[in-house]
Design a protein around this motif. Structure first.
Motif, mmCIF file in Angstrom:
data_model
loop_
_atom_site.group_PDB
_atom_site.id
_atom_site.type_symbol
_atom_site.label_atom_id
_atom_site.label_comp_id
_atom_site.label_asym_id
_atom_site.label_seq_id
_atom_site.Cartn_x
_atom_site.Cartn_y
_atom_site.Cartn_z
ATOM 1 N N LEU A 1 0.870 -1.180 0.000
ATOM 2 C CA LEU A 1 0.000 0.000 0.000
ATOM 3 C C LEU A 1 0.903 1.225 0.000
ATOM 4 O O LEU A 1 1.666 1.434 0.950
ATOM 5 N N LEU B 1 1.213 4.988 0.513
ATOM 6 C CA LEU B 1 0.439 6.010 1.213
ATOM 7 C C LEU B 1 0.687 7.357 0.543
ATOM 8 O O LEU B 1 1.560 8.126 0.936
ATOM 9 N N SER C 1 -3.700 9.100 5.973
ATOM 10 C CA SER C 1 -3.154 8.216 6.997
ATOM 11 C C SER C 1 -3.639 6.785 6.787
ATOM 12 O O SER C 1 -4.670 6.540 6.155
ATOM 13 N N TYR C 2 -2.855 5.842 7.344
ATOM 14 C CA TYR C 2 -3.219 4.424 7.299
ATOM 15 C C TYR C 2 -2.626 3.743 8.523
ATOM 16 O O TYR C 2 -1.401 3.666 8.674
ATOM 17 N N LYS C 3 -3.487 3.295 9.423
ATOM 18 C CA LYS C 3 -3.080 2.568 10.622
ATOM 19 C C LYS C 3 -1.944 3.258 11.369
ATOM 20 O O LYS C 3 -0.917 2.646 11.688
ATOM 21 N N ASP D 1 -7.657 10.667 2.147
ATOM 22 C CA ASP D 1 -6.756 9.518 2.154
ATOM 23 C C ASP D 1 -6.657 8.992 0.724
ATOM 24 O O ASP D 1 -7.683 8.803 0.049
ATOM 25 N N TYR E 1 -4.679 5.944 -1.347
ATOM 26 C CA TYR E 1 -3.846 4.749 -1.297
ATOM 27 C C TYR E 1 -3.664 4.200 -2.713
ATOM 28 O O TYR E 1 -4.636 4.069 -3.465
ATOM 29 N N LEU F 1 -9.398 -3.109 4.045
ATOM 30 C CA LEU F 1 -9.067 -1.767 4.502
ATOM 31 C C LEU F 1 -10.138 -1.265 5.460
ATOM 32 O O LEU F 1 -11.332 -1.505 5.253
#
Length: 281
Positions: A150, A152, A156-158, A171, A173, A185
């Motif tokens: 993924l 970025l 944001s992601y996790k 976001d 991705y 996701l």
């Protein structure tokens, strides 16, 4: 609750700029469904004659243009002398705001593969200061996921963060998935989420989706993406609906018809550009 497919839009072949061949996927017919994303054009060619004519100098107001290149090169030039080139895996993020004149040059390369989307600006920010933000390859974190990576691009992601969108939460991705991959996701339930199959077929929310198709998802907490016997590249975007009026004329998008007519009147009178354009390297 898992998100499901609400609608699908398959692009059509057309030309824009000085004769650039592209696939137009989203446009004025999909404004409400894909709010706040207004337009999505896809580029995919190994023939430089399809794209090297480029996009000569033209105006924008009231939107942000976001160009993601999986492969290829793109040079941005604007009305105040800024010049910048992105290449494989990089992004040009331009906030048109109160007004900008720019052009995009597309040098010949082995393959031109990517997308440009238009992100609407909220009504009270349409006349904000114009800005240009290149997002370099080194600024985009590659996060390992089940069966792929993924990238970025923004948001944001996790707990990981990328480029922060200046006007709307966004976001972005870029999923690069191997054959027989399956990724789930997580999203906030009320976010407006869409996906685009840049390269290869896959299954999104359990439904088979062909290459070069935009998918709008229902509300929910999770979204599943699966590949079959071939790899795929899938772009997933998440934001908040604006639910505001859209008055769209060519390269300009305002929230009132009066504002749209004023923009074109200012173009005629030579008063369209309001201030210095910021360049964020």
């Amino acid at each position: 609750m898992e998100r499901t497919v609400k609608s699908k839009v398959v692009g059509y072949r057309t030309q824009d700029g000085a004769g650039v061949s592209l696939v137009r996927v989203l446009g004025d017919h999909s404004v409400d469904e894909f709010d706040p994303i207004l337009m999505l054009d896809s580029f995919d060619s190994t023939d430089p004659d399809d794209y090297t004519a480029g996009f000569p100098l033209h105006p924008h107001r009231g939107i942000e243009t976001i160009s993601y290149l999986a492969r290829g090169k793109m040079t941005h030039l604007d009305s105040l002398g800024n010049e910048d080139t992105i290449s494989d895996g990089e992004v040009q993020w331009m906030t048109a705001g109160s007004g900008i004149m720019h052009e995009e040059r597309l040098p010949a390369c082995e393959r031109m593969l990517g997308v440009q989307l238009w992100l609407n600006l909220p009504a009270d920010e349409k006349m904000c200061e114009p800005a240009y933000h290149p997002i370099r390859k080194g600024q985009i974190e590659d996060i390992e996921i089940e069966g792929g990576v993924l990238r970025l691009v923004a948001g944001s992601y996790k707990g990981r963060t990328g480029f922060e969108a200046p006007h709307l939460p966004f976001d972005y991705y870029a999923l690069e998935l191997e054959p027989h991959a399956h990724v789930v996701l997580d999203f906030e339930r009320d976010r407006s989420v869409m996906a685009f199959t840049l390269l290869g077929d896959c299954r999104i929310a359990g439904e088979p989706i062909e290459e070069k198709t935009a998918v709008k998802l229902t509300e929910g907490d999770t979204l599943s993406v699966e590949t079959g016997d071939t790899p795929a590249q899938v772009l997933v975007m998440s934001s908040q609906r604006l639910d505001e009026p859209v008055h769209w004329g060519g390269p300009i998008v305002m929230d009132t018809r009066a504002g749209l007519l004023e923009a074109f009147d200012e173009l005629d009178r030579g008063t369209f550009i309001k201030g210095k354009i910021r360049f964020d390297a």
